[in-house]
Motif scaffolding. Sequence first.
Motif, PDB file in Angstrom:
ATOM      1  N   VAL A 348       0.809  -1.220   0.000  1.00  0.00           N
ATOM      2  CA  VAL A 348       0.000   0.000   0.000  1.00  0.00           C
ATOM      3  C   VAL A 348       0.847   1.276   0.000  1.00  0.00           C
ATOM      4  O   VAL A 348       0.571   2.207  -0.779  1.00  0.00           O
ATOM      5  N   SER A 352       0.461   3.765  -3.104  1.00  0.00           N
ATOM      6  CA  SER A 352      -0.144   5.081  -2.831  1.00  0.00           C
ATOM      7  C   SER A 352       0.759   6.202  -3.333  1.00  0.00           C
ATOM      8  O   SER A 352       0.278   7.187  -3.929  1.00  0.00           O
ATOM      9  N   HIS A 355       0.390   6.266  -7.079  1.00  0.00           N
ATOM     10  CA  HIS A 355      -0.906   6.847  -7.474  1.00  0.00           C
ATOM     11  C   HIS A 355      -0.833   8.365  -7.424  1.00  0.00           C
ATOM     12  O   HIS A 355      -1.301   9.061  -8.344  1.00  0.00           O
ATOM     13  N   ALA A 400      -4.851   2.083  -2.359  1.00  0.00           N
ATOM     14  CA  ALA A 400      -3.990   3.135  -2.897  1.00  0.00           C
ATOM     15  C   ALA A 400      -4.742   4.104  -3.794  1.00  0.00           C
ATOM     16  O   ALA A 400      -4.189   5.143  -4.186  1.00  0.00           O
ATOM     17  N   GLY A 401      -6.000   3.781  -4.155  1.00  0.00           N
ATOM     18  CA  GLY A 401      -6.806   4.691  -4.952  1.00  0.00           C
ATOM     19  C   GLY A 401      -7.067   4.248  -6.376  1.00  0.00           C
ATOM     20  O   GLY A 401      -7.754   4.953  -7.131  1.00  0.00           O
ATOM     21  N   LYS A 429      -5.076   5.193 -13.111  1.00  0.00           N
ATOM     22  CA  LYS A 429      -5.607   6.225 -12.231  1.00  0.00           C
ATOM     23  C   LYS A 429      -6.835   6.861 -12.879  1.00  0.00           C
ATOM     24  O   LYS A 429      -6.845   7.120 -14.090  1.00  0.00           O
TER      25      LYS A 429
END
Length: 432
Positions: A348, A352, A355, A400-401, A429
């Motif tokens: 993570v 992250s 990202h 992490a998005g 993303k």
Amino acid sequence: MLGEAIAAHRADQLDVAEVLYRKVLQRQAGQPDALHFLGVLCHQRNRSEEGIRLIRMALRAVPLHADAHNNLGNIHKECDQLTEAEACYRSALVCQAQHHDALSNLALVLDVQGREDEALEAYARLLAQAPQLGRAHYLMGMFRCRHVHDTGDVEQAVECFRNAVLHDDADVRAREELGVALYMLGRSEEAVAVYREWLVREPDNPVPRHLFAACGGEAPPVQADEAYVRNVFDSFAASFDEQLLKNLDYRAPQILVAALVAKLGAPQAMLDVLDAGCGTGLCGPLIRPHARRLVGVDLSGGMLAQAGLRGGYDELVEAELAAWLRAGSSAWDIVLSADTLIYFGELVPVLSATHAALRPGGWLAFTLEALVGESDRVELAASGRYRHSRACIERALEAAGFRESVIVGESLRKELGTQVAGWVVLARKSGV
């Protein structure tokens, strides 16, 4: 002057050495040692054709120079000219039948050409010639590990690595391979004992500390220590491509970039690309047609030096990946990472950071080693690399998005004669 040139060459002062070699040749045209060593230097500076020409000139003057034949073979080998390399090594052995480097190099090129029986015979000759040479035992052990037909081959490799350590107490590679082979045979207590003894000898060495945990000696860390990763890759930067591409059938860069390119379409050299954990730069030439700017980042200065020789990068940076991403202000269209995140247990934080560094619509592409099963798990394998389950990767990407991802199973390399299961992961993303 020749002595000064050789001393500068050994100290890696290549500019100084080249000037001095050329001054020697100005004073004494055709001086064979200057031609020979200047040829080696030219190859080191990515001018291999010039290096071949110079060493051939030296051999015309001194045709029975075994070291020159061997070094000419090395250049051909590293240029993937295996037939020519084999001929050079055989010439060196005609000049000096017990030239151990030429014989071990001959064994390697025979092995790479798929001539397993001839390679085995050459390694056996080396051991017969030099039974006290630890490196000879190590090389035979590695050969056995590359050609595992049954557990007997791994058991023979264990004996080879034990003998390598016995005859060369400083050979850390043999200690590492001994531990891995023992673990693969299910002899985990013996593997732990190897690393424990190594730690007693070198308590501050990050390599046995990490591998001790990998074999169950203590709880594994959430991420491989930076010093461990740097130490491992610096130590074999010069032979990395040869070991992985030719000995372990390493395919991660090709598979990863092919999967990514399928999403990108025709190359237009318009994207800002980060090669995260670039190593020797194997991904660089594959992704370069899509890149307006291509930057490589890696922990290992030795690996970056090899990437610089390969060329194609606009910038190379020595740094820890996650920290560098968090500290940077650059925005990337692509971040690709071939076999770098296998040194992260917890994904993570690095995902992250990636990202945040990507532009909206940007792609992250990476490989991992696969852990079989449906549950969310990660484990540190005896190899020192982490393995992740699909569920673990999916959770980390979401945390992490990333909302759009594809995970495909692939074989990325061989280890102890068997294919290593892996994942190829693409994540995008959100945004345009």
